[in-house]
Design a protein around this motif. Structure first.
Motif, PDB file in Angstrom:
ATOM      1  N   THR A   1      24.467   7.253 -14.664  1.00  0.00           N
ATOM      2  CA  THR A   1      25.237   7.347 -13.423  1.00  0.00           C
ATOM      3  C   THR A   1      24.315   7.337 -12.208  1.00  0.00           C
ATOM      4  O   THR A   1      23.140   7.695 -12.305  1.00  0.00           O
ATOM      5  CB  THR A   1      26.068   8.643 -13.398  1.00  0.00           C
ATOM      6  OG1 THR A   1      25.170   9.762 -13.379  1.00  0.00           O
ATOM      7  CG2 THR A   1      27.000   8.743 -14.596  1.00  0.00           C
ATOM      8  N   PRO A   2      24.838   6.948 -11.047  1.00  0.00           N
ATOM      9  CA  PRO A   2      24.018   6.982  -9.832  1.00  0.00           C
ATOM     10  C   PRO A   2      23.589   8.404  -9.458  1.00  0.00           C
ATOM     11  O   PRO A   2      22.490   8.598  -8.951  1.00  0.00           O
ATOM     12  CB  PRO A   2      24.904   6.371  -8.758  1.00  0.00           C
ATOM     13  CG  PRO A   2      26.211   6.076  -9.363  1.00  0.00           C
ATOM     14  CD  PRO A   2      26.144   6.368 -10.813  1.00  0.00           C
ATOM     15  N   ASN A   3      24.447   9.389  -9.722  1.00  0.00           N
ATOM     16  CA  ASN A   3      24.087  10.779  -9.406  1.00  0.00           C
ATOM     17  C   ASN A   3      22.877  11.232 -10.199  1.00  0.00           C
ATOM     18  O   ASN A   3      22.003  11.922  -9.670  1.00  0.00           O
ATOM     19  CB  ASN A   3      25.264  11.722  -9.675  1.00  0.00           C
ATOM     20  CG  ASN A   3      26.327  11.631  -8.615  1.00  0.00           C
ATOM     21  OD1 ASN A   3      26.091  11.142  -7.517  1.00  0.00           O
ATOM     22  ND2 ASN A   3      27.524  12.087  -8.948  1.00  0.00           N
TER      23      ASN A   3
ATOM     24  N   THR B   1      17.771   2.663  -2.817  1.00  0.00           N
ATOM     25  CA  THR B   1      18.755   1.703  -3.311  1.00  0.00           C
ATOM     26  C   THR B   1      18.854   1.849  -4.821  1.00  0.00           C
ATOM     27  O   THR B   1      17.847   1.760  -5.527  1.00  0.00           O
ATOM     28  CB  THR B   1      18.352   0.260  -2.948  1.00  0.00           C
ATOM     29  OG1 THR B   1      18.189   0.169  -1.536  1.00  0.00           O
ATOM     30  CG2 THR B   1      19.409  -0.733  -3.406  1.00  0.00           C
TER      31      THR B   1
ATOM     32  N   THR C   1      24.362   1.217  -4.556  1.00  0.00           N
ATOM     33  CA  THR C   1      24.543   2.407  -3.724  1.00  0.00           C
ATOM     34  C   THR C   1      23.253   2.653  -2.960  1.00  0.00           C
ATOM     35  O   THR C   1      22.165   2.551  -3.526  1.00  0.00           O
ATOM     36  CB  THR C   1      24.884   3.640  -4.586  1.00  0.00           C
ATOM     37  OG1 THR C   1      26.133   3.407  -5.247  1.00  0.00           O
ATOM     38  CG2 THR C   1      24.994   4.898  -3.751  1.00  0.00           C
TER      39      THR C   1
ATOM     40  N   GLU D   1      25.955   3.822   1.791  1.00  0.00           N
ATOM     41  CA  GLU D   1      26.872   2.758   1.370  1.00  0.00           C
ATOM     42  C   GLU D   1      27.016   2.838  -0.141  1.00  0.00           C
ATOM     43  O   GLU D   1      26.064   3.145  -0.841  1.00  0.00           O
ATOM     44  CB  GLU D   1      26.317   1.396   1.777  1.00  0.00           C
ATOM     45  CG  GLU D   1      27.202   0.213   1.466  1.00  0.00           C
ATOM     46  CD  GLU D   1      28.413   0.107   2.380  1.00  0.00           C
ATOM     47  OE1 GLU D   1      29.451  -0.383   1.913  1.00  0.00           O
ATOM     48  OE2 GLU D   1      28.333   0.521   3.545  1.00  0.00           O
ATOM     49  N   SER D   2      28.217   2.544  -0.634  1.00  0.00           N
ATOM     50  CA  SER D   2      28.436   2.578  -2.073  1.00  0.00           C
ATOM     51  C   SER D   2      29.449   1.517  -2.469  1.00  0.00           C
ATOM     52  O   SER D   2      30.537   1.445  -1.895  1.00  0.00           O
ATOM     53  CB  SER D   2      28.923   3.959  -2.501  1.00  0.00           C
ATOM     54  OG  SER D   2      29.040   4.015  -3.902  1.00  0.00           O
ATOM     55  N   THR D   3      29.061   0.687  -3.446  1.00  0.00           N
ATOM     56  CA  THR D   3      29.965  -0.294  -4.040  1.00  0.00           C
ATOM     57  C   THR D   3      29.882  -0.131  -5.549  1.00  0.00           C
ATOM     58  O   THR D   3      29.160   0.723  -6.052  1.00  0.00           O
ATOM     59  CB  THR D   3      29.579  -1.738  -3.650  1.00  0.00           C
ATOM     60  OG1 THR D   3      28.330  -2.068  -4.278  1.00  0.00           O
ATOM     61  CG2 THR D   3      29.462  -1.910  -2.146  1.00  0.00           C
TER      62      THR D   3
ATOM     63  N   VAL E   1      21.366   5.580  -0.766  1.00  0.00           N
ATOM     64  CA  VAL E   1      21.411   7.010  -0.497  1.00  0.00           C
ATOM     65  C   VAL E   1      20.256   7.366   0.430  1.00  0.00           C
ATOM     66  O   VAL E   1      19.124   6.931   0.224  1.00  0.00           O
ATOM     67  CB  VAL E   1      21.289   7.820  -1.809  1.00  0.00           C
ATOM     68  CG1 VAL E   1      21.293   9.317  -1.534  1.00  0.00           C
ATOM     69  CG2 VAL E   1      22.398   7.450  -2.781  1.00  0.00           C
TER      70      VAL E   1
ATOM     71  N   ASN F   1      23.500  -1.021 -10.218  1.00  0.00           N
ATOM     72  CA  ASN F   1      24.092  -0.986 -11.548  1.00  0.00           C
ATOM     73  C   ASN F   1      23.546  -2.194 -12.304  1.00  0.00           C
ATOM     74  O   ASN F   1      24.004  -3.310 -12.123  1.00  0.00           O
ATOM     75  CB  ASN F   1      25.618  -1.031 -11.463  1.00  0.00           C
ATOM     76  CG  ASN F   1      26.267  -0.797 -12.798  1.00  0.00           C
ATOM     77  OD1 ASN F   1      25.611  -0.744 -13.830  1.00  0.00           O
ATOM     78  ND2 ASN F   1      27.574  -0.650 -12.782  1.00  0.00           N
TER      79      ASN F   1
ATOM     80  N   TRP G   1      22.468   2.833 -14.006  1.00  0.00           N
ATOM     81  CA  TRP G   1      22.068   2.757 -12.606  1.00  0.00           C
ATOM     82  C   TRP G   1      20.581   3.031 -12.503  1.00  0.00           C
ATOM     83  O   TRP G   1      20.097   4.047 -13.002  1.00  0.00           O
ATOM     84  CB  TRP G   1      22.873   3.759 -11.789  1.00  0.00           C
ATOM     85  CG  TRP G   1      24.294   3.345 -11.609  1.00  0.00           C
ATOM     86  CD1 TRP G   1      25.309   3.484 -12.513  1.00  0.00           C
ATOM     87  CD2 TRP G   1      24.854   2.712 -10.468  1.00  0.00           C
ATOM     88  NE1 TRP G   1      26.469   2.964 -12.000  1.00  0.00           N
ATOM     89  CE2 TRP G   1      26.220   2.490 -10.726  1.00  0.00           C
ATOM     90  CE3 TRP G   1      24.345   2.314  -9.238  1.00  0.00           C
ATOM     91  CZ2 TRP G   1      27.074   1.897  -9.821  1.00  0.00           C
ATOM     92  CZ3 TRP G   1      25.198   1.724  -8.323  1.00  0.00           C
ATOM     93  CH2 TRP G   1      26.542   1.515  -8.611  1.00  0.00           C
TER      94      TRP G   1
ATOM     95  N   ILE H   1      25.271   9.618   1.163  1.00  0.00           N
ATOM     96  CA  ILE H   1      25.503   8.230   0.760  1.00  0.00           C
ATOM     97  C   ILE H   1      25.698   7.399   2.019  1.00  0.00           C
ATOM     98  O   ILE H   1      26.557   7.694   2.846  1.00  0.00           O
ATOM     99  CB  ILE H   1      26.717   8.122  -0.174  1.00  0.00           C
ATOM    100  CG1 ILE H   1      26.426   8.860  -1.480  1.00  0.00           C
ATOM    101  CG2 ILE H   1      27.082   6.662  -0.432  1.00  0.00           C
ATOM    102  CD1 ILE H   1      27.592   8.922  -2.440  1.00  0.00           C
TER     103      ILE H   1
END
Length: 140
Positions: free
Chosen positions: A30-32, A122, A104, A98-100, A106, A125, A130, A96
């Motif tokens: 995950t991005p997190n 940056t 993403t 921008e996120s798509t 951050v 995915n 990610w 954040i």
């Protein structure tokens, strides 16, 4: 009849567990997870999982005054290993930008007593989770 009920109940539990397991997401993809791992490395010197969240083509750029410094993944991993378990005396925050579904960005702000380091991270995915593909650091 009791054996048949037990078999049917066992199969039902197996199907339910299989469906529940199929819907779980691996936290490490995950991005997190990617951003938290990066922040832990930058601010606390904790390197667990860092190599896995950095894309093999990751670039690190730092703007210091009017000088641009650029580093690759191996350079940064060597730097992080030299500073392993060293905790920074700063206050860190993330937001954040921008996120798509595929990218993403951050902002990671590290506030020290006399300056601020803003990292624009940056995360893409890659299909294999990610991964951090670019970090652009600005010092104020």
């Amino acid at each position: 009849m009791k054996t048949l009920k037990s078999i049917v109940l066992g199969l039902a539990l197996l199907v339910i567990c299989g469906v529940a397991k199929a819907n779980t997401i691996d936290e490490k993809t995950t991005p997190n997870y990617a951003i938290n791992t990066f922040v832990d490395a930058m601010t606390r010197g904790k390197l667990a999982g860092l190599d896995g969240v950095l894309d093999k083509t990751a670039e690190f750029n730092m703007l210091r005054g009017k000088t641009m410094l650029s580093f690759g993944k191996n350079d940064m991993l060597a730097f992080f290993k030299e500073n392993k378990n060293i905790e920074q005396s700063c206050t860190t925050s993330t937001s954040i930008v921008e996120s798509t579904a595929s990218v993403t960005i951050v902002k990671v702000s590290m506030k020290y007593d006399s300056f601020v380091r803003n990292n624009y991270v940056t995360i893409a995915n890659t299909g294999n989770g990610w991964k951090i593909t670019n970090v652009y650091s600005v010092f104020k």
